[in-house]
Design a protein around this motif. Structure first.
Motif, PDB file in Angstrom:
ATOM      1  N   CYS A 145       0.831  -1.203   0.000  1.00 48.10           N
ATOM      2  CA  CYS A 145       0.000   0.000   0.000  1.00 48.10           C
ATOM      3  C   CYS A 145       0.868   1.257   0.000  1.00 48.10           C
ATOM      4  N   TYR A 187      -0.952   4.689  -1.291  1.00 51.87           N
ATOM      5  CA  TYR A 187      -2.249   4.775  -0.619  1.00 51.87           C
ATOM      6  C   TYR A 187      -2.079   5.279   0.810  1.00 51.87           C
ATOM      7  N   ALA A 191      -5.615   2.434   4.039  1.00 51.11           N
ATOM      8  CA  ALA A 191      -5.777   1.474   2.947  1.00 51.11           C
ATOM      9  C   ALA A 191      -5.395   0.076   3.416  1.00 51.11           C
ATOM     10  N   ARG A 221      -8.362   1.940  -1.295  1.00 51.13           N
ATOM     11  CA  ARG A 221      -8.033   3.112  -0.484  1.00 51.13           C
ATOM     12  C   ARG A 221      -8.994   3.289   0.685  1.00 51.13           C
TER      13      ARG A 221
END
Length: 372
Positions: A159, A164, A168, A332
């Motif tokens: 992530c 993100y 996330a 997300r």
């Protein structure tokens, strides 16, 4: 409460002497012990396997990328290995494999530019060995906390790599097809689709979308949903204007735009759809958006495409990253993709090895191995 047995069953069980039962268990244990060798045997087996792996790696620089089968196909040797109660010596099996495993594509070759798998990574092989020997279960935290923490750390690292935010999350899957299926099911659940909604819930994709998406739609129960193939621009990417026109037309007809499927590197051309604008359209039209990597056949199938990079055009709400032999689907944490926030723990073996699976192709791209 115990179930009463018939008198015949009681008589039959009492007729078996206790010593005979123990003898039978001893024989079963002796057979099972074959799969639990002692330290000397383990050391011998490990040395033989490592020696064969070293021979493969030593010859790799001069090995051809592809070897046709020919009339004397050596791969037929593996079909002649007997599957009997009594096993064969390991050295015999290794020699058979080394002889038979020649025809076909060599993914580890520097001349292999992309056809489903890439070459193996030696650190990953060692991690696989440890994971298979220990065989921890990561399906629930109390049973294998270290395995679960490794998986969770791997997901968070991916992530962060994509860019993100902290909220996330995602999960690791066995490959791109399952990652796409998971994303589609999560979008279906987040949208609250029911059977009566399917004929109005429209899916948008391009002619270059991988066929696993079509299969995933059917498996997810969305086979009756209308599917629109959006035209491509001059670079074989999804045409944003055509997408917006299709959505307006469907809304005017009383339909519900449900899901946009964009590609971050198609199988045929490697084209990357304009992910940022696609995500903006999805946000504005209140429909789900998933962008996928191809599951096979692309020269980029083992690379990581970072959405914040120029090629991807900015952050997007869904993605899956393909590493060798596994994938990670991430979201997300938006309201329509809440299903992505649950981490579905699966096989401990694949989870624990993913931490060493990097998406580097340097050694294979430094040279193009000459054919034989």
């Amino acid at each position: 409460m115990p179930v009463p047995r018939s008198s015949e069953a009681r008589n039959a069980s009492s007729a078996v002497p206790a010593d005979a039962s123990w003898d039978h268990l001893d024989r079963l244990e002796a057979r099972a012990r074959v799969l639990e060798p002692g330290p000397d045997v383990r050391r011998d087996w490990t040395e033989q396997v490592i020696a064969q792996a070293e021979r493969f790696l030593t010859r790799l620089a001069d090995a051809p990328t592809y070897v046709p089968r020919g009339p004397d196909d050596p791969s037929r040797a593996v079909a002649d290995v007997p599957l009997a109660e009594e096993g064969l010596p390991l050295d015999t099996l290794l020699r058979t494999l080394e002889t038979a495993d020649v025809p076909g594509i060599n993914p580890a070759s520097g001349g292999h530019l992309g056809y489903i798998p890439g070459g193996g990574l030696f650190p990953s092989a060692l991690a696989d060995l440890l994971a298979d020997v220990e065989n921890r279960y990561s399906g629930i935290f109390y049973a294998g906390p270290s395995a679960v923490r490794i998986e969770n750390r791997m997901i968070r690292w991916m992530c962060e790599l994509v860019g993100y935010p902290q909220g996330a999350w995602g999960d690791l899957t066995s490959g791109g097809s399952i990652a796409n299926l998971t994303a589609i099911v999560a979008a279906r659940q987040a949208a609250g689709l029911r059977g009566a909604d399917l004929e109005r819930a429209v899916v948008y994709r391009t002619p270059q979308t991988h066929h696993c998406v079509t299969k995933a739609l059917r498996i997810a129960g969305l086979g009756d949903a209308p599917v629109r193939e959006i035209a491509l621009d001059a670079q074989w990417r999804m045409d944003i204007g055509a997408l917006e026109t299709a959505i307006r037309t469907d809304r005017a007809q009383g339909l519900r735009p449900f899901l946009i499927v964009a590609s971050a590197g198609t199988t045929d051309t490697g084209a990357v759809d304009p992910l940022g604008p696609v995500a903006e359209v999805a946000e504005r039209e209140a429909c789900g958006c998933t962008w996928t990597r191809p599951t096979a056949g692309s020269s980029r199938s083992s690379t990581v495409c970072v959405p914040s990079s120029p090629i991807c055009g900015g952050p997007t709400p869904w993605c899956w990253i393909r590493t060798r032999g596994s994938s990670c689907r991430m979201g997300r944490g938006r309201s329509w993709c809440g299903g992505a926030r649950r981490c579905a723990m699966r096989s401990a073996t694949r989870r624990r090895t993913c931490a060493t699976r990097r998406t580097s192709r340097r050694s294979r791209l430094r040279r193009i191995t000459r054919p034989s």
